[in-house]
Motif scaffolding. Structure first.
Motif, PDB file in Angstrom:
ATOM      1  N   ASP A  79       0.859  -1.189   0.000  1.00 55.70           N
ATOM      2  CA  ASP A  79       0.000   0.000   0.000  1.00 55.70           C
ATOM      3  C   ASP A  79       0.894   1.237   0.000  1.00 55.70           C
ATOM      4  N   TYR A  91       1.505   6.739   0.702  1.00 54.52           N
ATOM      5  CA  TYR A  91       2.375   7.879   1.054  1.00 54.52           C
ATOM      6  C   TYR A  91       3.724   7.835   0.330  1.00 54.52           C
ATOM      7  N   THR A  96      -2.690   6.175  -4.321  1.00 54.35           N
ATOM      8  CA  THR A  96      -3.834   7.069  -4.188  1.00 54.35           C
ATOM      9  C   THR A  96      -3.516   8.472  -4.696  1.00 54.35           C
ATOM     10  N   SER A 121      -5.083  10.873  -3.163  1.00 55.70           N
ATOM     11  CA  SER A 121      -5.604  11.634  -2.016  1.00 55.70           C
ATOM     12  C   SER A 121      -4.550  12.475  -1.314  1.00 55.70           C
ATOM     13  N   ARG A 143     -11.769  11.151  -4.389  1.00 56.48           N
ATOM     14  CA  ARG A 143     -11.733   9.695  -4.257  1.00 56.48           C
ATOM     15  C   ARG A 143     -11.190   9.045  -5.531  1.00 56.48           C
TER      16      ARG A 143
HETATM   17  N1  PMP Z   1      -3.737   3.407   2.847  1.00 60.31           N
HETATM   18  C1  PMP Z   1      -3.281   4.102   3.889  1.00 60.31           C
HETATM   19  C2  PMP Z   1      -2.067   3.614   4.595  1.00 60.31           C
HETATM   20  C3  PMP Z   1      -3.938   5.275   4.303  1.00 60.31           C
HETATM   21  O1  PMP Z   1      -3.503   5.957   5.365  1.00 60.31           O
HETATM   22  C4  PMP Z   1      -5.073   5.716   3.580  1.00 60.31           C
HETATM   23  C5  PMP Z   1      -5.760   7.008   3.953  1.00 60.31           C
HETATM   24  N2  PMP Z   1      -6.576   7.010   5.047  1.00 60.31           N
HETATM   25  C6  PMP Z   1      -5.530   4.927   2.518  1.00 60.31           C
HETATM   26  C7  PMP Z   1      -4.822   3.804   2.157  1.00 60.31           C
HETATM   27  C8  PMP Z   1      -6.777   5.232   1.768  1.00 60.31           C
HETATM   28  O2  PMP Z   1      -6.782   6.448   1.154  1.00 60.31           O
HETATM   29  P1  PMP Z   1      -7.788   6.792  -0.005  1.00 60.31           P
HETATM   30  O3  PMP Z   1      -8.961   5.857   0.073  1.00 60.31           O
HETATM   31  O4  PMP Z   1      -8.147   8.204   0.242  1.00 60.31           O
HETATM   32  O5  PMP Z   1      -7.026   6.585  -1.272  1.00 60.31           O
END
Ligand code: PMP
Length: 352
Positions: free
Chosen positions: A177, A180, A203, A205, A214
């Motif tokens: 994942d 970041y 992501t 985000s 999203r």
């Molecule tokens: N993975 C991690 C480690 C996260 O901290 C987050 C954010 N809360 C997400 C995934 C999901 O983020 P998003 O659905 O906004 O892409």
């Protein structure tokens, strides 16, 4: 629970999102959003696309998927656009999760998605220094999920360590994942050619300032992505709406803006950490857009509450081993200056 709720979900404890307060204007450093607005091209693209909202979105999210894949040197068939990377995670758990293993301190949604899909899971303890030890994930016989950098610690595994985990689990999907990754970690995308068990989530985000739109992606072999599409078309074929797809495409075209912002966040991170150290804080070597810190004279919950009373929102986790810490999103220099000013005042007050 109503009398109609099925037994299937009776035990489900849902994920608790970070506070999104409406009562007052906070300096909001609790959900790892970007302090920077989307780029001008994103705003224009969303406005133009809004005029076509009477039409369904493209179920393949073709344009944004092709552009995203190209930015990574991949084919469209190696990526799947999702409604935030949370949806990519859920699809991956649904598709590949027979049994799961993930760190005991990590993203709080992993155990929730596991429970939702009735997948048994093992939590592997972080080491004493809050690090993930790659050797703890060798030959587990379970699908492995690791956030790299990890949340809320911000600590990274090297590409070599990820490769060791992939090699040691050739018959299991290893899901990395990378929410970041743009703040200083190394992406595992370059390992995709060699490992058919590697699946990655990213992501828009965080570094791309689109948390509210999203948009996320799963990235993997064509075979893995085909399986995820089977799940997607059995769940929500139009999972990415028109405005979000347009926003994502425009964001990719203005990548320089987001790269520059990520650099600024990394500079602000280093500066804030140095200033917090002067105040007596210690913390992890975060490679994310947040810091994970503690102070010897003040518990994590107390600091969280006192900062909130002063209009600064950070995140505290009531969890053994990390309850002394707070997680602070790295925002603009101005936001960080407010955080430091208020923190210093709280420490002075505590000493008095
Ligand atoms: N993975 C991690 C480690 C996260 O901290 C987050 C954010 N809360 C997400 C995934 C999901 O983020 P998003 O659905 O906004 O892409």
């Amino acid at each position: 629970m109503s009398r109609f709720f099925t037994e299937k979900y009776a035990e489900l404890v849902p994920y608790t999102p970070g506070e999104q307060p409406k009562d007052q204007q906070y300096v909001k450093l609790n959900t790892n959003e970007s302090p920077f607005p989307p780029s001008p091209g994103v705003l224009a693209a969303v406005e133009a696309e809004a005029k076509r909202l009477q039409l369904y979105s493209d179920p393949e999210s073709g344009e944004v998927s092709r552009a995203f894949a190209a930015s990574l040197g991949l084919k469209q068939s190696q990526v799947l656009a999702t409604n935030g990377s949370d949806e990519a995670l859920n699809f991956a758990f649904m598709a590949f999760g027979r049994e799961l293993a993930f760190p005991d301190i990590s993203y709080g949604f992993y155990p929730v998605f596991a429970a939702l899909n009735h997948i048994p899971y093992t939590e592997i303890p972080l080491r004493e220094d809050l690090r993930i030890a790659a050797e703890d994930y060798e030959g587990l016989g379970k699908m492995i999920v690791i956030a790299n950098p990890n949340a809320p610690t911000g600590l990274c595994l090297s590409l070599g360590e990820i490769e060791a985990i992939l090699k040691a689990n050739p018959d299991q999907v290893v899901l990395i994942d990378e929410a970041y990754v743009d703040f200083g970690a190394e992406s595992a995308v370059k390992l995709l050619g060699e490992y058919d068990n590697l699946l990655i989530c990213q992501t828009f985000s965080k570094s791309r300032s689109l948390a509210g739109a999203r948009l996320g992606f799963a990235i993997g072999s064509e075979a893995l992505i085909r399986d995820l599409n089977t799940i997607k078309y059995s769940t929500n074929p139009y999972n990415v709406n028109r405005m979000t797809a347009a926003a994502g495409l425009a964001a990719l075209r203005e990548d320089f803006y987001y790269k520059e912002n990520a650099r600024t966040i990394m500079e602000n991170r280093a500066w804030t950490m140095a200033e917090l150290k002067k105040l007596g804080f210690a913390g992890t070597d975060s490679r994310s857009n947040f810091l994970f810190v503690r102070h010897p004279a003040l518990g994590g919950e107390a600091l969280y509450k006192k900062l909130k009373a002063r209009g600064v929102l950070v995140r505290h986790f009531k969890k053994p081993r990390i309850e002394d810490y707070v997680r602070i999103t790295v925002g603009s220099r101005e936001q960080m200056a407010v955080l430091l000013r208020e923190t210093e005042a709280i420490l002075k007050e505590a000493q008095a």
